[in-house]
Each structure stands twice: as C-alpha cells, then as structure tokens.
Write a protein that holds these residues in place. Structure first.
Motif, PDB file in Angstrom:
ATOM      1  N   TYR A   1       0.853  -1.271   0.050  1.00  6.99           N
ATOM      2  CA  TYR A   1      -0.030   0.108   0.022  1.00  6.99           C
ATOM      3  C   TYR A   1       0.905   1.083  -0.120  1.00  6.99           C
ATOM      4  O   TYR A   1       1.660   1.488   1.072  1.00  6.99           O
ATOM      5  N   PHE A   2       1.006   1.875  -1.109  1.00  8.83           N
ATOM      6  CA  PHE A   2       1.840   3.234  -1.133  1.00  8.83           C
ATOM      7  C   PHE A   2       1.300   4.341  -2.096  1.00  8.83           C
ATOM      8  O   PHE A   2       0.276   3.906  -2.659  1.00  8.83           O
ATOM      9  N   THR A   3       1.711   5.492  -1.722  1.00  7.80           N
ATOM     10  CA  THR A   3       1.183   6.534  -2.705  1.00  7.80           C
ATOM     11  C   THR A   3       2.531   7.473  -3.123  1.00  7.80           C
ATOM     12  O   THR A   3       3.473   7.554  -2.156  1.00  7.80           O
ATOM     13  N   VAL A   4       2.724   7.534  -4.283  1.00  8.66           N
ATOM     14  CA  VAL A   4       3.856   8.308  -4.888  1.00  8.66           C
ATOM     15  C   VAL A   4       3.479   9.669  -5.176  1.00  8.66           C
ATOM     16  O   VAL A   4       2.449   9.958  -5.794  1.00  8.66           O
ATOM     17  N   VAL A   5       4.252  10.718  -4.928  1.00  5.20           N
ATOM     18  CA  VAL A   5       3.886  12.179  -5.149  1.00  5.20           C
ATOM     19  C   VAL A   5       4.828  12.371  -6.364  1.00  5.20           C
ATOM     20  O   VAL A   5       5.896  12.145  -6.426  1.00  5.20           O
ATOM     21  N   VAL A   6       4.295  13.014  -7.459  1.00  2.00           N
ATOM     22  CA  VAL A   6       4.888  13.186  -8.528  1.00  2.00           C
ATOM     23  C   VAL A   6       4.722  14.782  -8.781  1.00  2.00           C
ATOM     24  O   VAL A   6       3.469  15.006  -8.425  1.00  2.00           O
TER      25      VAL A   6
ATOM     26  N   VAL B   1       0.481  15.467  -8.573  1.00  3.14           N
ATOM     27  CA  VAL B   1      -0.547  14.426  -8.337  1.00  3.14           C
ATOM     28  C   VAL B   1      -0.037  13.328  -7.606  1.00  3.14           C
ATOM     29  O   VAL B   1       1.293  12.979  -7.638  1.00  3.14           O
ATOM     30  N   ASN B   2      -0.856  13.051  -6.601  1.00  2.00           N
ATOM     31  CA  ASN B   2      -0.357  11.780  -5.551  1.00  2.00           C
ATOM     32  C   ASN B   2      -1.067  10.581  -6.397  1.00  2.00           C
ATOM     33  O   ASN B   2      -2.313  10.349  -6.497  1.00  2.00           O
ATOM     34  N   ILE B   3      -0.420   9.404  -6.388  1.00  2.00           N
ATOM     35  CA  ILE B   3      -0.938   8.096  -7.039  1.00  2.00           C
ATOM     36  C   ILE B   3      -0.951   7.029  -5.917  1.00  2.00           C
ATOM     37  O   ILE B   3       0.205   6.807  -5.528  1.00  2.00           O
ATOM     38  N   GLY B   4      -1.957   6.564  -5.517  1.00  2.64           N
ATOM     39  CA  GLY B   4      -1.992   5.550  -4.499  1.00  2.64           C
ATOM     40  C   GLY B   4      -2.248   4.281  -5.179  1.00  2.64           C
ATOM     41  O   GLY B   4      -3.187   3.991  -5.926  1.00  2.64           O
TER      42      GLY B   4
END
Ligand code: BTN
Length: 313
Positions: free
Chosen positions: A127-132, A196-199
């Motif tokens: 379970y993770f979220t990447v900040v781009v 954009v945060n992608i979970g």
C-alpha cells in the motif's frame, strides 16, 4: 542510523531471536534504552515479540525500510500502520516534498478506494502513494496515473510472468480478477499541476478474497510469496524513468496495448449515474469513449468500469 531503524534491520536480518545485550552493544546504549526503542516500535505496529532468547520480528523478512531503497532513502516514508498513505502523502506534497516521495504502509486503518469505498489493507499487501510533480496542465493529470498502471502491468508480466492487463481507468487485472487498484489526487496552481499523488494498493502476499470477491493476490498467481521490497523498488525505477522520459504524451497509446477494456460491452458506475455501452476507445486525455444504445458517443472521464459477460478480462 536512527536506533529504531538499526533495531529493525538487525531483527529482520537475524534468523533467530536477538538478545537485548547484543542490541545494546551494537547501539552503544543501555538495556533500558533498547527496551524503550523496542516498545516504541511495537506502538508503531511492528510485530516484535520478546522471549527468553531475545527479540524477534515476526514475518520480518519483507519489512519495507527506507534503507532498503538505495538512492531513495530520503524519499521513502515507511509506516508499520497508518490511516491512509493518501492522507500522509497529501501533507507531504503540501509541504513541498520532492517529486517521487513515497509513503508506504504495511497496514492501513482507513485505506481508501475509488468512489468512497474502503480499501481493506491487511498485512502482506503493498500500500503506497507516490507524489509526482509533472510539468503538465490539469487536463493531462491522468497521464502519470496511466503511466503507473502501464508500468505496473508490464513489470508484473515481465518479472513475475503474470498475465496482467489494465482495466479502465487504472485497475490491474489477471484472468479477470483484481490484483491492484489505483486512486489519484491532485492540486494545481492555475492551469498547471503542482502535484499528483498516485495511491496503489496491490494484493501481494495477503488474501484479498474475504474483503473483495473476484480479487486475487500475486502469491496465489505465482504459487510463492513475493518480495514487496523488490516489487516496489522495481516499480519505482520503471515509473520514474517513464515519467522523466520525453514521450509521456505517448503513454495513453502505450497503455492501450495492455488494456482489457476496449472493444467490449461495459457498465460504468459514477457517483451520479450508471452507463452501459460499447467501449470504443480512450482519448488523448484518458477519457473513455462509450457508444451507448442510442448510438451516441459519450466521453466518460471517471467511474468504475465493469466488464459485461462474454469478454476475457
Ligand atoms: C480502487 O481500486 O478503488 C483504488 C484503491 C486504491 C488503494 C490504495 S492503497 C494505497 C493508497 N492509500 C489509500 O488509502 N488508498 C490507496
């Protein structure tokens, strides 16, 4: 190194219990200090047990420590347990964290899915979220999310031999069963995106069938436990390379090669309506072009997609 990270690293790499004495020596502190650090880790949710021979990290081999991501240590924020990685990532993004900052949790108390659903997040899943921070107008906020689903599907196929496909907008399916889901959030300044945060929630070694009928894990598909660490590191490398490449505009065309949604009957559920029709295409901004029964073509920008019986995905 942070004493807690040191303790976790030692426990994870040990094949038998580690005595408080050994930890005390390697940290250069008192036994009481070791005991306090261990209790602090337990409070954070790490499954550490204490026995007559010492401390043990249960199921520790696959703990995701920042130190295990060389070159990314400063951008990996790992939590044993969290409400939602989306909430934490939003805070970080608003505080100007660098691009490709990652918030990852072993478990989430309030994991969020699309359309206000709960995403059950028990141990074993990823379970993770990447900040781009792409330099793109708001209209193209979908591009990084399509890049994430494309790269994840390709990685699962190439490294783990899974027949992964992408269901519009960004679910990963294998044999028609859901392996991963994605949720995105963004903020903009005027026309341009600030982040954009992608979970991503990926069923790896957990058993998702109790919480979601029709879901599957990577362990079930491959017949063996899968290293979440290897998976996350490989995904981040590929995803970052794709986002930094000059041809991000080509991401939708590339995504279409791996989709299982087009040229079939689908049902789309949004918070406002349910639509059925034939999925003709996905346009340059990621919207689904749906031919409805009256022959009109509707442009659908969001929603949950259900494949109608008769297809293969
Ligand atoms: C969906 O298919 O409905 C989207 C699921 C997204 C789940 C992930 S798990 C990591 C991140 N944190 C959340 O609370 N949700 C996303």
């Amino acid at each position: 190194m942070d004493p807690k990270v040191h303790i976790l690293t030692v426990l994870r790499d040990a094949d038998q219990p580690v005595s408080g004495e050994r930890l005390r020596h390697s940290l250069g502190c008192s036994r009481v200090a070791v005991w306090k650090h261990v209790n602090g880790l337990k409070d954070q949710g790490y499954p550490i047990t204490a026995g007559p021979r010492g401390y043990r990290l249960e199921g520790g081999a696959d703990i995701l420590l920042a130190a295990d991501f060389p070159g990314r240590e400063d951008r990996i924020h790992h939590f044993a347990e969290l409400d939602s990685t989306m909430t934490e990532a939003r805070e970080l993004a608003r505080r100007d964290c660098p691009a490709f900052t990652v918030v990852v949790a072993d478990r989430q108390r309030r994991g969020r899915g699309r359309l206000q659903r709960t995403w059950h997040s028990e141990a074993g899943g990823l379970y993770f979220t990447v900040v781009v921070r792409p330099e793109l107008p708001v209209q193209q906020a979908t591009w990084p999310v399509f890049a994430a689903s494309l790269e994840l599907a390709r990685l699962l196929r190439e490294r783990w031999g899974v027949e992964a496909g992408v269901k519009w907008p960004n679910d990963i399916l294998a044999g028609g069963r859901k392996l991963a889901g994605m949720l995105s959030e963004m903020e903009a300044a005027g026309e341009m995106l600030t982040y954009v945060n992608i979970g991503i929630g990926l069923n790896v070694n957990n058993d998702p069938r109790d919480s979601e009928a029709g879901a599957v894990s990577l362990r079930e598909l491959t017949g063996a436990p899968v290293s979440r660490r290897e998976l996350l590191a490989a995904f981040l490398d590929r995803f970052e390379a794709r986002l930094r490449s000059a041809d991000l505009a080509g991401v939708i065309a590339a995504w279409k090669r791996w989709t299982v949604t087009l040229q079939r009957e689908v049902r789309i559920v949004t918070t406002r309506e349910t639509l059925t029709g034939y999925a003709l295409d996905v346009d340059a901004d990621g919207a689904l072009l749906l031919r409805t029964a009256d022959g009109q073509v509707r442009r659908v920008t969001h929603g949950d997609c259900f494949h109608q019986p008769g297809g293969n995905g």
